[in-house]
Design an enzyme around this catalytic site. Structure first.
Site, PDB file in Angstrom:
ATOM      1  N   GLU A   1      58.450  -2.505  -8.892  1.00 46.28           N
ATOM      2  CA  GLU A   1      58.910  -3.581  -7.865  1.00 46.28           C
ATOM      3  C   GLU A   1      58.184  -4.964  -8.564  1.00 46.28           C
ATOM      4  OE1 GLU A   1      58.029  -1.931  -3.366  1.00 46.28           O
ATOM      5  OE2 GLU A   1      56.354  -2.760  -4.604  1.00 46.28           O
ATOM      6  N   CYS A   2      59.301  -5.997  -8.714  1.00 45.65           N
ATOM      7  CA  CYS A   2      59.098  -6.995  -9.244  1.00 45.65           C
ATOM      8  C   CYS A   2      58.269  -7.184 -10.608  1.00 45.65           C
ATOM      9  CB  CYS A   2      58.238  -7.938  -8.271  1.00 45.65           C
ATOM     10  SG  CYS A   2      58.244  -9.675  -8.648  1.00 45.65           S
ATOM     11  N   GLY A   3      57.025  -7.295 -10.745  1.00 43.39           N
ATOM     12  CA  GLY A   3      56.249  -7.202 -11.896  1.00 43.39           C
ATOM     13  C   GLY A   3      56.475  -5.759 -12.530  1.00 43.39           C
TER      14      GLY A   3
END
Length: 444
Positions: free
Chosen positions: A331-333
């Site tokens: 997720e994301c990072g």
């Protein structure tokens, strides 16, 4: 089950950056020092504020969001907190009526009185006018009073106090004090674990700051609110098959200074389905533990890109795990870490995992945020996006996020082998069945 009563207050504001988190943290620590059990909730999808508030209150802090989690989920969380707490505080997001649902919607739904936090620097009677307008904008919202933040003098406070109507008291006048301001960085507040000792100093200063107000309405327990139990909680009313769907599975969760955007609710959801959770550090550990699935949550990999890149042993371990086809959620990072390389805020480029084609790069102040539903073969899972980076040369997505109100496609979602990667931060309790399939590798 019968309703439970507990003093409760909802901290709101006319806009962001008025001092809500600072004051919520100060109140949490003040009443904790009085021997009270203080349970704090944060409105909306926020990872950083809850870390600060958890340290201030010495209690777990969870998110409340009617759209992302559902009314019954929020109702149950408040009910469970009221059974053990002497005080419930809820910190709103953005402005009082911003968003759909807004902070005011949440407060009205559960009958929690709101205190308006306002930075009054540069205005006096106008602050009273703005607070009065906010208090009277909707009939279903109870407003306990105004907290005048960054108030310059007693005369300044007197002008505001005298201009307020009798039914809208001035709860506190808080002077300008740099010693209580919480540290920040490009996505918001700094992670609590990074500045634990500094935060303790600021909490101490903030308690004294509260005590200096001549208006003592904030230093007494607020109005008692009745919180009803949920008869049949939809989020936990799932089949035995789903409840047992992750029994026997061990899930590794990245957790360190680079990866920490983890909802406690997500961990609770995984455990409720039988999963065992083990934490590891992509920064410091040499290899993954023996696990059945992997979760790379969001965080600040851009601040630790060099160290992540130099931990070649861990990178190889995750690459080997990817080749097994077992489930990975990034997720994301975590997605940025999964790409071939990442360019940080200083324009330095470092190799990353390379389990997903493409490059990631930070892009300064411009970013993307908003509530979205991940539409994937496993089901629809609600969540949000909040990032100031971009990705390029990525493969064809399997789907996109569906924005809450805008028709344009949301964040791209990628699936290959066992990997699911996206900028979206998912809220697992919104669809336990889909999450179970995701970590079990179904439909991948």
């Amino acid at each position: 089950m019968t309703a439970v009563s507990c003093p409760a207050l909802f901290l709101t504001a006319p806009a962001s950056n008025q001092g809500k988190t600072t004051i919520t943290a100060a109140l949490s620590r003040y009443f904790t020092q009085q021997g009270k059990v203080v349970r704090v909730f944060k409105t909306g999808p926020d990872y950083l504020d809850p870390q600060i508030l958890a340290q201030a209150s010495k209690q777990p802090v969870e998110q409340l969001d009617i759209w992302m989690a559902g009314e019954e989920y929020c109702q149950d969380k408040l009910y469970q907190a009221a059974k053990e707490a002497d005080l419930i505080l809820v910190e709103g997001a953005m402005g009082m009526f911003d968003g759909d649902p807004s902070s005011a919607d949440l407060a009205a739904r559960f009958g929690i009185p709101m205190a308006i936090v306002m930075d009054v620097k540069g205005m006096a009677q106008t602050a009273a006018a703005l607070a009065t307008g906010l208090a009277n904008f909707r009939d279903d919202v109870q407003v306990a009073g105004l907290i005048a933040n960054r108030c310059g003098s007693e005369r300044h406070a007197e002008l505001i106090r005298d201009a307020l109507p009798e039914n809208l008291p001035l709860l506190a006048t808080l002077k300008r004090d740099e010693a209580v301001i919480l540290p920040e960085r490009h996505l918001g507040l700094v992670q609590a674990a990074e500045v634990k000792d500094e935060l303790e100093e600021r909490f101490g200063a903030a308690v004294e700051w509260l005590k200096e107000t001549r208006d003592t309405g904030l230093l007494t327990l607020p109005k008692v609110v009745s919180f009803a139990p949920v008869k049949e909680l939809a989020q936990t009313d799932v089949t035995t098959e789903v409840q047992q769907s992750l029994v026997g599975k061990t899930i590794a969760v990245a957790k360190d200074a680079a990866f920490s955007f983890i909802y406690d609710a997500n961990l609770i959801a995984l455990k409720s389905m039988g999963a065992k959770i083990v934490f590891f550090s992509p920064l410091k550990d040499q290899s993954l533990p023996e696990v059945d699935a992997l979760w790379l949550p969001g965080g600040y990999p851009e601040l630790h890109a060099k160290a992540l890149s130099e931990n070649v042993s861990m990178r190889q371990s995750i690459q080997d795990f990817y080749q097994t086809g077992k489930s990975i959620l990034a997720e994301c990072g975590g997605m940025l870490y999964s790409l071939e390389d990442l360019t940080d805020l200083n324009d330095a480029c470092y190799p990353m995992l390379g389990i997903l084609e493409g490059q990631g790069a930070m892009r300064g102040k411009r970013g993307c945020q908003g509530m979205q539903t991940a539409v994937i073969p496993q089901g629809e899972i609600r969540g949000h996006a909040h990032h100031r980076s971009r990705s390029a040369n990525t493969p064809e997505p399997v789907g996109h996020g569906r924005r809450q109100r805008h028709p344009a496609p949301g964040e791209a979602i990628y699936q290959q082998k066992g990997l699911t990667a996206s900028y979206l931060h998912l809220f697992f309790p919104s669809n336990l069945e889909a999450i179970a399939k995701l970590f079990s590798g179904e439909n991948l």
